[in-house]
Design an enzyme around this catalytic site. Sequence first.
Site, PDB file in Angstrom:
ATOM      1  CG  ASP A  37      -2.243   0.604   1.005  1.00 11.43           C
ATOM      2  OD1 ASP A  37      -2.287   1.706   0.442  1.00 11.43           O
ATOM      3  OD2 ASP A  37      -3.252  -0.020   1.371  1.00 11.43           O
ATOM      4  CG  ASP A  38      -0.320   4.806   0.425  1.00  9.83           C
ATOM      5  OD1 ASP A  38      -1.234   4.322  -0.265  1.00  9.83           O
ATOM      6  OD2 ASP A  38      -0.525   5.700   1.255  1.00  9.83           O
ATOM      7  CB  CYS A  76      -6.411   2.440  -1.498  1.00  5.48           C
ATOM      8  SG  CYS A  76      -5.044   3.193  -0.599  1.00  5.48           S
ATOM      9  CG  HIS A 135     -10.655   0.122  -0.249  1.00  5.70           C
ATOM     10  ND1 HIS A 135     -11.608   0.517   0.669  1.00  5.70           N
ATOM     11  CD2 HIS A 135      -9.634   1.009  -0.137  1.00  5.70           C
ATOM     12  CE1 HIS A 135     -11.183   1.590   1.300  1.00  5.70           C
ATOM     13  NE2 HIS A 135      -9.996   1.920   0.835  1.00  5.70           N
ATOM     14  CG  ASP A 340      -2.303   0.965  -3.290  1.00  3.92           C
ATOM     15  OD1 ASP A 340      -1.267   1.595  -3.016  1.00  3.92           O
ATOM     16  OD2 ASP A 340      -3.306   0.941  -2.539  1.00  3.92           O
TER      17      ASP A 340
END
Length: 492
Positions: A37-38, A76, A135, A340
Amino acid sequence: MEHKFLKHIVFIALVGLTNFSGFAQSNRPNVLFIAVDDLRSELGHFENSTILTPNLDKLASEGVSFTNHFVQVPTCGASRAAFLTGKRPSRQAQLGNNIMQDEFHQTPESETPETFIHHLKRNGYHTVGIGKISHSADGYVYGYEEEVSSQRELPYSWDELLFDHGKWGTGWNAFFAYADGENRQSMQKQVKPYEAGDVDDLGYPDGLTTQLAIKKLRELKNSSQPFFLGVGLFKPHLPFTAPQKYWDLYVEDQIPLAKNPTVPQNVARQSLLESGEFNGYQLGEEKAGLDHQLSDAYAKKIKHAYYAAASYSDAQIGLILDELEALELDQNTIVIVWGDHGWHLGEQQIWGKHTLFENALNSALIFKIPGSKVSKIDNSIVESVDIYPTIMELLGVKNPTDLDGESFASLLKSKEAQAGNIAYSYYHNGISMRTDRYRLTKYFRGAEPTIELYDHNTDPLESVNIAGENPKIVAELMPLLEEGNTGLYEKK
């Protein structure tokens, strides 16, 4: 997406590559997919990088790491929806974080698979999800402060859906976790956006996810079916939390500041971001904003925190890959690591995602194909929607007919990059198109300017919008950008 004049050439080049890696139909490779994530496109093996990602660097040395991978939406849920379906957003709802939560689980199963994972399941793969692949933090539909439900966000994709909530109790609590068992919700946002925990790797949720993945790999070792194992790691998503030992990898004073820390010239405020998600961690020592910069000291602290969180995830990836090798599953498993979307770490005076600038749209992507002799850092432009058809081609599985993405499997066997590709992204009532040289963005709004152009040959930091003084270039590129308008906006 490729220029039209390249499509025919690329199609011919790909004919006969259905069994591209030489895998027999009866011995299809497994797939280990790790979503981070990120995780922006800043990795240790990239030029001039100060972040430490030794395990991703090792993986890249055995495969292909893309410097120019772009997501469809810089948030996201919407980014993951496009990636999982191989489809660009065509409705406003598809730009929101909750598109899967609101729609996917309510949609009856049909001939069209809900995701590429569902498609693999229909084609003989045993599918296992651990952590955040769609998500939802654990794959189930419920709000941040609600009890865990039994309703899967992707009801048809998974044979098994696993998660260890640990002391945090729910997936969303774990997603926003601090080492003492509290979380952003339980503390009513009275928390800092970072933490150096006096804990080992199991003191945060990603360590628990990693151990679940290792345990599941040991079980899958003896499976008669090929498997797709999806592992979703939370860090470096906010809050930037990690065990102290990962903070200790860095000397904070030596962490460089953003090279473009000011608002770009000739852009409307509506193209930018007030860093609201970052500022929502209300005990942060400073607030970010478009009317001021963070102090150099605090900017370095936040970058330090992000780097530590990314290094923590890198270490978890290393543990999973080590187990894959120890089980000798690496000899027949495709490994994919995907971020993502990106994240502004002070670039353009922004701390966060949610923009149509390079820093928010460019994220990590690494493929490792068993038995391949190709190892490279590839600067070809590829998109998240391309991953679906690429996986299918590698596995010898026929694609559904309505995908927007196009396979880049040929890049995984070639030592050369491919020029002429285009990536489309969508947000803020706008469409952004990235070519080898330019980023052109068109906003469908009242605030001027609505057109932004950045020349990556002379301004890779996207510091100055040059659309006004280059109408000829804009006119030449605009028809290509309009091809990416999938129905989101009225064409003029």
